[in-house]
Design a protein around this motif. Structure first.
Motif, PDB file in Angstrom:
ATOM      1  N   CYS A  60     -61.702  88.253  26.588  1.00  0.00           N
ATOM      2  CA  CYS A  60     -63.016  88.861  26.836  1.00  0.00           C
ATOM      3  C   CYS A  60     -63.142  90.131  26.022  1.00  0.00           C
ATOM      4  N   TYR A  61     -64.382  90.432  25.684  1.00  0.00           N
ATOM      5  CA  TYR A  61     -64.698  91.660  24.942  1.00  0.00           C
ATOM      6  C   TYR A  61     -64.769  92.800  25.949  1.00  0.00           C
ATOM      7  N   LYS A  62     -63.995  93.878  25.738  1.00  0.00           N
ATOM      8  CA  LYS A  62     -63.966  94.988  26.684  1.00  0.00           C
ATOM      9  C   LYS A  62     -65.191  95.871  26.446  1.00  0.00           C
ATOM     10  N   ARG A  63     -66.320  95.443  26.984  1.00  0.00           N
ATOM     11  CA  ARG A  63     -67.594  96.154  26.808  1.00  0.00           C
ATOM     12  C   ARG A  63     -68.413  96.008  28.086  1.00  0.00           C
ATOM     13  N   ASP A  64     -68.283  97.003  28.983  1.00  0.00           N
ATOM     14  CA  ASP A  64     -69.029  96.963  30.246  1.00  0.00           C
ATOM     15  C   ASP A  64     -70.529  96.787  30.009  1.00  0.00           C
TER      16      ASP A  64
END
Ligand code: TMP
Ligand code: ASP
Length: 243
Positions: free
Chosen positions: A122-126
């Motif tokens: 997963c892309y770590k971008r809240d």
């Protein structure tokens, strides 16, 4: 004794400080809890202390099994000294049993065993809701190289083997967990934390959830679940708490 200097970052569950060693940082574990990319907020009493100690025990175990981690030392009940890494913007999720977003994605009932462990990125971008990434997306973003992706997959499976056996001895089923990696001198190192915040842990005998799903889903007895995991870990990990 290492000096805790300036706060350089505050995340959802930890604060990060520089130290008098430029190669080392301190992670201060907070009692704050969030879920759903920060949309749900709260506190879990004693969580910082529990997660610092569980992370310490698990990183020591993994180091002993040949997994390179950032862990150096637990300084006190909620401050952990680690190597300073350049973190990759990728989360690596390892799953043994369908739960959470995978159960939804595949239309499986939660608790369905998987044929073999599944790895997800997963892309770590809240702000984007930590979206799913495949290897082409990771390459497009420049978030990691193909070789690093392969190594994260391999290390994820190794970590799974070690942790699954460890938790099994504690009467806990390791359903799934999330890892984060960073680079030190060009080499991939396991960073962040491994705790009931980042794992799904179900009691083997009763199926009771002993992890952050109790907070996410308002199941009650959140603190008790975290304490229960710590007390079982402490039962067999002698080093924890001897700072
Ligand atoms: P998921 O089923 O919501 O995708 O979560 C899978 C596992 O990863 C679960 O153990 C919780 C953990 N996780 C995190 O630690 N941080 C996150 O941001 C997400 C989405 C999951
Ligand atoms: N850690 C993420 C958040 O705080 C997601 C989660 O654990 O549910 O939003």
């Amino acid at each position: 004794m290492v000096q805790k200097l300036e706060q350089i970052y505050e995340g959802k569950a930890k604060k990060i400080f520089t130290t008098d060693d430029p190669e080392a940082i301190i992670h201060e574990f907070k009692d704050d809890a969030t879920a759903f990319d920060g949309k749900k907020k709260g506190q879990i009493g004693g969580k910082g202390l529990v997660n610092a100690q569980i992370t310490t025990a698990l990183f020591q175990l993994l180091e002993n099994q040949g997994v390179r981690t950032h862990f150096r030392k637990l300084l006190d009940d909620r401050n952990m000294l680690t190597d300073r890494l350049d973190m990759l913007a990728v989360e690596v999720i390892v799953r043994n049993i369908a739960a959470g977003s995978l159960a939804k994605r595949l239309g499986y009932e939660e608790g369905t065993p998987l044929k073999k462990p599944i790895i997800e990125f997963c892309y770590k971008r809240d702000d984007l809701g930590d979206p799913f990434l495949n290897e082409d997306h990771i390459e497009e973003l420049g978030a990691a190289t193909k070789e690093q992706v392969a190594e994260m997959r391999e290390t994820g499976l190794k970590v799974n083997d070690v942790l699954r056996r460890f938790f099994d001895e504690l009467g806990i089923t390791l359903i799934d967990f999330k890892l984060e990696f960073g680079l030190k001198d060009g080499r991939l190192v396991l960073g962040d934390e491994i705790s009931p915040d980042s794992c799904r842990l179900w009691d083997k005998a009763t199926g009771e959830k002993l992890d952050k799903d109790r907070f996410r889903r308002d199941l009650g007895k959140v603190e008790e679940a975290y304490q229960e995991v710590l007390s079982r870990v402490k039962g067999i990990a002698k080093e924890v708490g001897n700072f």
